[in-house]
Write an enzyme that holds these catalytic residues in place. Structure first.
Site, PDB file in Angstrom:
ATOM      1  N   HIS A 261      45.768  41.714  27.813  1.00 43.91           N
ATOM      2  CA  HIS A 261      44.809  42.167  28.826  1.00 43.91           C
ATOM      3  C   HIS A 261      43.726  43.079  28.268  1.00 43.91           C
ATOM      4  O   HIS A 261      43.099  43.820  29.018  1.00 43.91           O
ATOM      5  CB  HIS A 261      45.531  42.927  29.953  1.00 43.91           C
ATOM      6  CG  HIS A 261      46.355  42.058  30.851  1.00 43.91           C
ATOM      7  ND1 HIS A 261      47.509  41.462  30.439  1.00 43.91           N
ATOM      8  CD2 HIS A 261      46.198  41.695  32.142  1.00 43.91           C
ATOM      9  CE1 HIS A 261      48.036  40.771  31.435  1.00 43.91           C
ATOM     10  NE2 HIS A 261      47.255  40.889  32.488  1.00 43.91           N
TER      11      HIS A 261
ATOM     12  N   GLU B  30      44.211  29.413  37.247  1.00 43.78           N
ATOM     13  CA  GLU B  30      42.924  29.472  36.549  1.00 43.78           C
ATOM     14  C   GLU B  30      42.429  28.085  36.147  1.00 43.78           C
ATOM     15  O   GLU B  30      41.232  27.802  36.230  1.00 43.78           O
ATOM     16  CB  GLU B  30      43.013  30.372  35.312  1.00 43.78           C
ATOM     17  CG  GLU B  30      43.125  31.858  35.626  1.00 43.78           C
ATOM     18  CD  GLU B  30      44.558  32.323  35.782  1.00 43.78           C
ATOM     19  OE1 GLU B  30      45.477  31.486  35.681  1.00 43.78           O
ATOM     20  OE2 GLU B  30      44.773  33.533  36.009  1.00 43.78           O
TER      21      GLU B  30
END
Lengths: 322, 345
Positions: free
Chosen positions: B147, B78
């Site tokens: 998440h 990322e």
């Protein structure tokens, strides 16, 4: 090979326990009994088993989203594990973490991790604690091929090298980061070659061969414990199921499928130890039976356990917070 | 693939896909990137159609039309690819990057906190960063603490970023198109439980301006304010309240930054009561910011303290019984409205 009969029995029991546990989770998930996501370790059992059998109980491990196998190999209680995966109050994390955050700090299992590449820095921290306290403990850091492309991996390997930390970096290369092949996401074929750039030993091991993994892990643990710093083991392996349960796996090519079907650490172990006459098939079958029973008990325990109380939502956020 | 020219009922995922498809057709400078955003990179037999198209399938089929030169699978890196999207935006492309879960902000924070949001300012207005970061927010999937987060307040706290969070399929298409065309970095928040929600969506070009809240339901007794899924909760609560004689006005914020203060104040001026519904954590959060803004600019119109339905100050728990207790829902909104109305002067 320098393994006692007891060690071999224990390694086999760990592998079949993981296999049974995961296949049971798979069925329960398919029935809708397990909330959230699960990522199964089937096919990769020899790595957790081979590495953790080279550790002592006070050593630590860091894990991944595919963490059930690491838990079992580090000695976590399967009843509490299954209860956690079911979101029950009796779970290892009181139902707050689930499959992706299952942990047992008391056993040195520092947590499955939902963040790819979340583990390596934590492993450096565990290594630092060992050095500062003089405990002599080592930390085995499990992560996948996908995590090898995170900056955290590179930074941690370098940090462990310059600080000479007792960390064993264990890359579980199952060939795919989710659906993306390692041949695409990684510029080199062997992740272990990166060890040279950190000035630490690196080795490629057949991750489906528990003996090879164990032998390499013993060597790395010996170095780490002797104050000679970190190592990088790349264990080549195969993920038999999807990235997560429900994944249709359309991205797996035929070669991967056929090779992975030919690679089964448990079947290979059985063949080897019976050929050498170290165990009879009946003895191994008995271990299979024990493992199956233990997993069935874990399932029953999870199913019959109570749900958490809703007050638990806001507990455990801090040690103290007025 | 043909895109309809007339309005029809499609899912939010389809609406997002349609927006990206139309924009990519119109502007060759648009590239999209992310983990498995095409899926199965280099796997020949896939031939695109069976590939994931992102974990939620939002970008499914785009690689078929635009090729892997413009639909880029990334490693799980990322920091590198969100940073690359920022860098590409600063040098002439108009990238759309998918940060799969907003919790992965942790892995690429520098690119957004110190680079993408600040380049223009630090360079004295001589750079622009027209990047769109699509990311998932929200709970309900039993995905646990890493998440299931709702981080738009964190993004909105960074000057230089715009932050958008639609609540329906038409806005999803219109706001994503506006985000892609915007010359500033936009964080586009998609709620994990909403991809399959259907709604009528205009065909062809459809733009919903950034920074403009919608009055989703007019009413006179109380203002309910939500964003993304909590706007849906507010609408559902308003239906229940209507049966009990309480006429709620619902404001769907649609954009978190820039904040449409005028639409909020106009509504509060009319109703005199405000209940804010926000799935994010409450400390230094969106609800508290709006409550503060209304106290600061519209105190004289308030007939009761501002009500707030938010997540508690804790991470998102895994167990369904705990996650359900954690999340806002229409029942909690109804209860908060009744309390607010009971305090009315």
């Amino acid at each position: 090979m320098n393994l006692s009969q007891d060690q071999l029995r224990s390694m086999y029991r760990t592998m079949v326990s993981i296999r049974n546990f995961e296949e049971t989770v798979k069925q329960a998930f398919a029935k809708g009994h397990i909330p959230g996501f699960v990522h199964l370790y089937v096919g990769e059992e020899a790595i957790a088993t081979g590495v953790c059998s080279a550790l002592r109980s006070s050593d630590t491990i860091t894990s991944t989203h595919r963490g059930h196998g690491h838990c079992i190999a580090k000695g976590c209680d399967m009843n509490s594990m299954m209860a956690e995966i079911y979101g029950k109050a009796t779970g290892l994390c009181k139902g707050k973490g689930g499959s992706m955050h299952i942990a047992d700090v008391g056993k040195g299992m520092l947590g499955a991790n939902g963040i790819v590449g979340g583990g390596p820095p934590l492993a450096c921290g565990a290594g630092l604690t060992s050095v500062v306290t003089g405990s002599g403990d080592v930390c085995a850091c499990f992560f996948g091929d996908g995590a090898c492309e995170q900056g955290t991996f590179h930074e941690s390997a370098n940090l462990a090298a310059i600080w000479n930390l007792p960390v064993i970096f264990v890359a579980e290369n199952n060939g795919y980061a989710q659906s993306t092949p390692a041949s695409y996401h990684c510029a080199i074929e062997n992740i272990a070659e990166r060890a040279a750039s950190y000035g630490i030993p690196g080795a490629v091991v057949d991750g489906t061969d528990v003996f090879a993994v164990h032998e390499a892990a013993v060597e790395a643990v010996k170095r780490a414990r002797a104050g000679q710093g970190p190592s990088l083991l790349e264990c080549k392996t195969y993920r038999h199921h999807g990235h997560f349960e429900g994944d249709q796996q359309t991205y797996k090519d035929d070669l991967y499928k056929s090779v992975s079907q030919g690679k089964d650490s448990i079947r290979d172990f059985r063949a080897l130890v019976t050929q050498h006459g170290w165990f009879t098939s009946e003895e191994l079958d008995a271990i299979d039976q024990e493992a199956r029973q233990a997993v069935e008990e874990a399932l029953a325990y999870a199913e019959s356990s109570p749900l958490p109380q809703v007050e638990e939502v806001t507990s455990d956020v801090y040690v103290s917070y007025p | 693939m043909a895109v309809a020219t007339a309005a029809r009922t499609i899912t939010i995922a389809e609406a997002l896909n349609e927006s990206i498809r139309l924009e990519m057709r119109a502007d060759p400078k648009i590239v999209i990137m992310g983990e498995d955003i095409a899926g199965g990179a280099q796997v020949e037999h896939l031939e695109d159609d069976e590939a994931w198209g992102g974990v939620m399938g939002v970008t499914k089929g785009l690689v078929h039309e635009f090729g892997r030169e413009r639909v880029l699978d990334t490693p799980i890196s990322e920091a590198a690819f969100i940073g690359a999207a920022v860098g590409a935006a600063a040098t002439g492309l108009r990238p759309i990057a998918e940060l799969m879960f907003c919790g992965f902000l942790g892995s690429c924070l520098d690119s957004l906190l110190n680079q993408g949001s600040k380049l223009r300012y630090m360079f004295g207005g001589k750079a622009m960063v027209p990047v769109t970061i699509r990311t998932m927010i929200g709970g309900g999937f039993r995905a646990a603490a890493q998440h299931a987060q709702t981080l738009y307040p964190m993004f909105a706290n960074i000057p230089g970023l715009k932050v958008v969070a639609p609540s329906n399929a038409a806005d999803a298409k219109g706001l994503l198109t506006a985000s892609i065309r915007d010359d500033d970095p936009v964080i586009f928040c998609e709620h994990i439980t909403m991809y399959t929600m259907k709604g009528e969506v205009p065909g062809g070009e459809h733009i919903v301006p950034i920074g403009k809240a919608a009055v989703a339901r007019p009413g006179s007794d109380v203002t309910l304010l939500g964003v993304s899924l909590t706007a849906v909760h507010a609408l559902n609560a308003a239906e229940t309240l209507a049966k009990e004689g309480i006429d709620a006005e619902v404001i769907d914020l649609r954009t978190v930054s820039p904040l449409d203060e005028e639409t909020i104040l106009e509504s509060v001026k009319k109703t005199g009561r405000l209940v804010i519904v926000d799935e994010a954590n409450p400390l230094c959060g969106l609800a508290s910011h709006i409550a503060g803004m209304v106290a600061s600019r519209g105190f004289h119109w308030l007939r009761a303290p501002v009500g707030m339905v938010t997540a508690p100050h804790s991470p998102v728990p895994f167990s369904p019984v705990l996650e359900d207790a954690y999340l806002p829902n229409p029942q909690k909104v109804v209860a908060a409205v009744k309390e607010t109305c009971s305090k009315a002067s």
